[in-house]
Design a protein around this motif. Structure first.
Motif, mmCIF file in Angstrom:
data_model
loop_
_atom_site.group_PDB
_atom_site.id
_atom_site.type_symbol
_atom_site.label_atom_id
_atom_site.label_comp_id
_atom_site.label_asym_id
_atom_site.label_seq_id
_atom_site.Cartn_x
_atom_site.Cartn_y
_atom_site.Cartn_z
ATOM 1 N N ARG A 1 1.171 -0.547 0.572
ATOM 2 C CA ARG A 1 1.746 -1.799 1.140
ATOM 3 C C ARG A 1 0.805 -2.567 1.631
ATOM 4 N NH1 ARG A 1 5.647 1.491 3.667
ATOM 5 N NH2 ARG A 1 4.648 1.248 5.485
ATOM 6 N N ALA A 2 -0.269 -2.127 2.281
ATOM 7 C CA ALA A 2 -1.159 -2.912 3.004
ATOM 8 C C ALA A 2 -2.279 -3.531 1.802
ATOM 9 C CB ALA A 2 -2.192 -2.196 3.703
ATOM 10 N N VAL A 3 -2.676 -2.813 0.658
ATOM 11 C CA VAL A 3 -3.220 -3.255 -0.441
ATOM 12 C C VAL A 3 -2.633 -4.368 -1.077
ATOM 13 C CG1 VAL A 3 -4.258 -2.695 -2.830
ATOM 14 C CG2 VAL A 3 -4.652 -1.166 -0.981
ATOM 15 N N GLU A 4 -1.332 -4.166 -1.404
ATOM 16 C CA GLU A 4 -0.491 -5.110 -2.133
ATOM 17 C C GLU A 4 -0.155 -6.362 -1.476
ATOM 18 O OE1 GLU A 4 2.409 -2.297 -4.898
ATOM 19 O OE2 GLU A 4 3.012 -2.687 -2.827
ATOM 20 N N THR A 5 -0.247 -6.336 -0.072
ATOM 21 C CA THR A 5 -0.007 -7.584 0.784
ATOM 22 C C THR A 5 -1.440 -8.254 0.782
ATOM 23 O OG1 THR A 5 -0.180 -6.515 2.875
ATOM 24 C CG2 THR A 5 1.812 -6.873 2.060
ATOM 25 N N GLY A 6 -2.432 -7.398 0.989
ATOM 26 C CA GLY A 6 -3.687 -8.103 1.307
ATOM 27 C C GLY A 6 -3.941 -8.371 2.606
ATOM 28 N N ASP A 7 -3.103 -8.000 3.344
ATOM 29 C CA ASP A 7 -3.183 -8.391 4.941
ATOM 30 C C ASP A 7 -4.253 -7.551 5.596
ATOM 31 O OD1 ASP A 7 -2.691 -8.288 7.896
ATOM 32 O OD2 ASP A 7 -0.839 -9.114 7.626
ATOM 33 N N PRO A 8 -5.468 -8.386 5.968
ATOM 34 C CA PRO A 8 -6.609 -7.628 6.275
ATOM 35 C C PRO A 8 -6.316 -6.698 7.733
ATOM 36 C CG PRO A 8 -6.843 -9.999 6.869
ATOM 37 C CD PRO A 8 -5.494 -9.843 5.890
ATOM 38 N N ARG A 9 -5.412 -7.190 8.466
ATOM 39 C CA ARG A 9 -5.115 -6.286 9.739
ATOM 40 C C ARG A 9 -4.476 -5.218 9.448
ATOM 41 N NH1 ARG A 9 -7.582 -6.275 13.727
ATOM 42 N NH2 ARG A 9 -7.864 -4.024 13.149
ATOM 43 N N GLU A 10 -3.406 -5.432 8.480
ATOM 44 C CA GLU A 10 -2.839 -3.826 8.028
ATOM 45 C C GLU A 10 -3.844 -3.010 7.318
ATOM 46 O OE1 GLU A 10 1.365 -2.824 5.902
ATOM 47 O OE2 GLU A 10 0.862 -4.567 6.065
ATOM 48 N N LEU A 11 -4.728 -3.511 6.453
ATOM 49 C CA LEU A 11 -5.602 -2.778 6.023
ATOM 50 C C LEU A 11 -6.588 -2.041 6.993
ATOM 51 C CD1 LEU A 11 -6.719 -4.706 2.663
ATOM 52 C CD2 LEU A 11 -5.815 -2.603 2.766
ATOM 53 N N LEU A 12 -7.011 -2.717 7.726
ATOM 54 C CA LEU A 12 -8.025 -2.051 9.053
ATOM 55 C C LEU A 12 -7.140 -1.043 9.578
ATOM 56 C CD1 LEU A 12 -9.851 -5.055 10.167
ATOM 57 C CD2 LEU A 12 -10.709 -3.290 8.867
ATOM 58 N N ASP A 13 -5.737 -1.308 9.763
ATOM 59 C CA ASP A 13 -4.896 -0.102 10.644
ATOM 60 C C ASP A 13 -4.895 1.010 9.760
ATOM 61 O OD1 ASP A 13 -4.842 -1.951 12.655
ATOM 62 O OD2 ASP A 13 -2.585 -2.530 12.125
ATOM 63 N N ARG A 14 -4.917 0.940 8.515
ATOM 64 C CA ARG A 14 -4.773 2.080 7.511
ATOM 65 C C ARG A 14 -6.080 2.945 7.226
ATOM 66 N NH1 ARG A 14 0.098 2.759 9.123
ATOM 67 N NH2 ARG A 14 1.294 0.845 8.828
ATOM 68 N N LEU A 15 -7.236 2.001 7.707
ATOM 69 C CA LEU A 15 -8.436 2.883 7.337
ATOM 70 C C LEU A 15 -8.926 3.427 8.334
ATOM 71 C CD1 LEU A 15 -9.838 -0.051 4.921
ATOM 72 C CD2 LEU A 15 -8.999 2.410 4.154
ATOM 73 N N ALA A 16 -9.742 4.673 8.310
ATOM 74 C CA ALA A 16 -10.656 4.957 9.244
ATOM 75 C C ALA A 16 -11.865 4.146 9.728
ATOM 76 C CB ALA A 16 -11.079 6.690 8.951
ATOM 77 N N PRO A 17 -12.516 4.056 10.771
ATOM 78 C CA PRO A 17 -13.471 3.371 10.898
ATOM 79 C C PRO A 17 -14.864 3.565 9.978
ATOM 80 C CG PRO A 17 -12.621 3.928 12.882
ATOM 81 C CD PRO A 17 -12.062 4.700 12.066
ATOM 82 N N ASP A 18 -15.141 4.978 9.817
ATOM 83 C CA ASP A 18 -16.034 5.610 8.890
ATOM 84 C C ASP A 18 -15.661 5.761 7.579
ATOM 85 O OD1 ASP A 18 -14.547 7.780 9.824
ATOM 86 O OD2 ASP A 18 -16.007 9.005 10.212
ATOM 87 N N VAL A 19 -14.399 5.039 7.040
ATOM 88 C CA VAL A 19 -14.160 5.585 5.631
ATOM 89 C C VAL A 19 -15.334 5.217 4.690
ATOM 90 C CG1 VAL A 19 -13.133 3.208 5.368
ATOM 91 C CG2 VAL A 19 -12.099 4.937 3.990
ATOM 92 N N VAL A 20 -15.312 5.963 3.684
ATOM 93 C CA VAL A 20 -16.192 5.969 2.518
ATOM 94 C C VAL A 20 -15.523 5.606 1.178
ATOM 95 C CG1 VAL A 20 -18.037 7.027 1.348
ATOM 96 C CG2 VAL A 20 -17.646 7.360 3.788
#
Length: 296
Positions: free
Chosen positions: A187-206
């Protein structure tokens, strides 16, 4: 050499078909390539068809022995090719059934993260690790497959186990939790919402992208939620994203104009995406294209 009788040929075929899934998985885990694993199985069959079955005590073990030796030869050749590979190398994505995900050990062993760890093992170490740790073969059986003494195999298994343990991905969450995280991530990728994307990713995601020098891909790993989120927001809105079971874990299959463009496998820990593996190399997507087309 005399031609095999019909009964013998039927028995050879039956044994090969019975153990084919096992042989494919052994070859795939050693090679990280479904296409190469299929080639290994063809070579295994050619050699197996000429074996005198009367002299074979354990047909399963004998077939695994042939497969392992063929995979080792191919693995050494692939190692030389990978030295000149452009950008990050990722395993060929393998469409798997839900029952693979339910077998936690098998799902972990074929995951993108684990296959990348096994890439750091020497060929014989990788063979021993797969046969011992994944399929629980005895040391005597493994010794015959890799042409080493049982004592040597024990030492190799110990080194390989320690090597993998030091690099093994963190323990994965349950399949249900991972699917839930995948849906939220999609959902976050499809909407492109930056806040929602950051909420789904770990700070050190690779994020690793494999284009094989053929299509556009990042030449090095992209690290950090902010940088990864920028890349994800750049995904063409015209692409369709569909969930799939890939390498024993949930993933997204991205299609452009009906054709598979990217397979995006996820690593999830504590509800957050910690690893993203984007396979874009067309050579590694041909099998996925065929198999997903059949299921659409």
């Amino acid at each position: 050499m005399s031609e095999p009788t019909t009964d013998t040929a039927d028995a050879a075929t039956e044994a090969f078909v019975t153990h084919r899934n096992l042989l494919f998985t052994v070859a795939y885990e050693m090679l990280g390539s479904a296409a190469d694993a299929e080639d290994v199985l063809q070579e295994t069959w050619l050699r197996w068809a000429g074996v005198d079955l009367d002299g074979v005590r354990d047909r399963r073990a004998y077939l695994v022995q042939i497969t392992t030796r063929q995979a080792l030869m191919r693995l050494r050749a692939l190692g030389r090719r990978k030295e000149s590979y452009l950008g990050p190398w990722l395993p060929e994505p393998l469409l798997t059934t839900p029952d693979v995900a339910e077998d936690v050990e098998l799902a972990d062993s074929v995951s993108m993260a684990m296959l990348l760890v096994m890439e750091t093992l020497a060929p014989t170490e990788r063979a021993v690790f797969v046969l011992r740790e994944v399929f629980d073969f005895g040391y005597d059986e493994i010794a015959q497959a890799v042409d080493k003494s049982p004592a040597a195999v024990r030492q190799i298994a110990y080194r390989a186990r320690a090597h993998v343990a030091a690099r093994r991905p963190r323990e994965a969450v349950s399949a249900a939790d991972t699917r839930e995280a995948l849906m939220a991530f999609q959902r976050a990728v499809e909407t492109g919402d930056p806040r929602e994307l950051l909420d789904r990713l770990a700070p050190d995601v690779v994020l690793l992208t494999d284009g094989g020098g053929v299509v556009r891909a990042a030449p090095a790993p992209i690290v950090g939620a902010g940088r990864v989120a920028v890349v994800l927001r750049g995904i063409d809105a015209a692409m369709s994203l569909r969930p799939a079971q890939v390498n024993g874990h949930p993933a997204l299959v991205l299609r452009r104009d009906g054709k598979v463009d990217t397979v995006l496998a996820l690593r999830v820990d504590d509800g957050l995406v910690t690893g993203l593996y984007a396979v874009r190399n067309p050579e590694k997507l041909s099998r996925m294209e065929r198999e997903t087309a059949l299921r659409r």
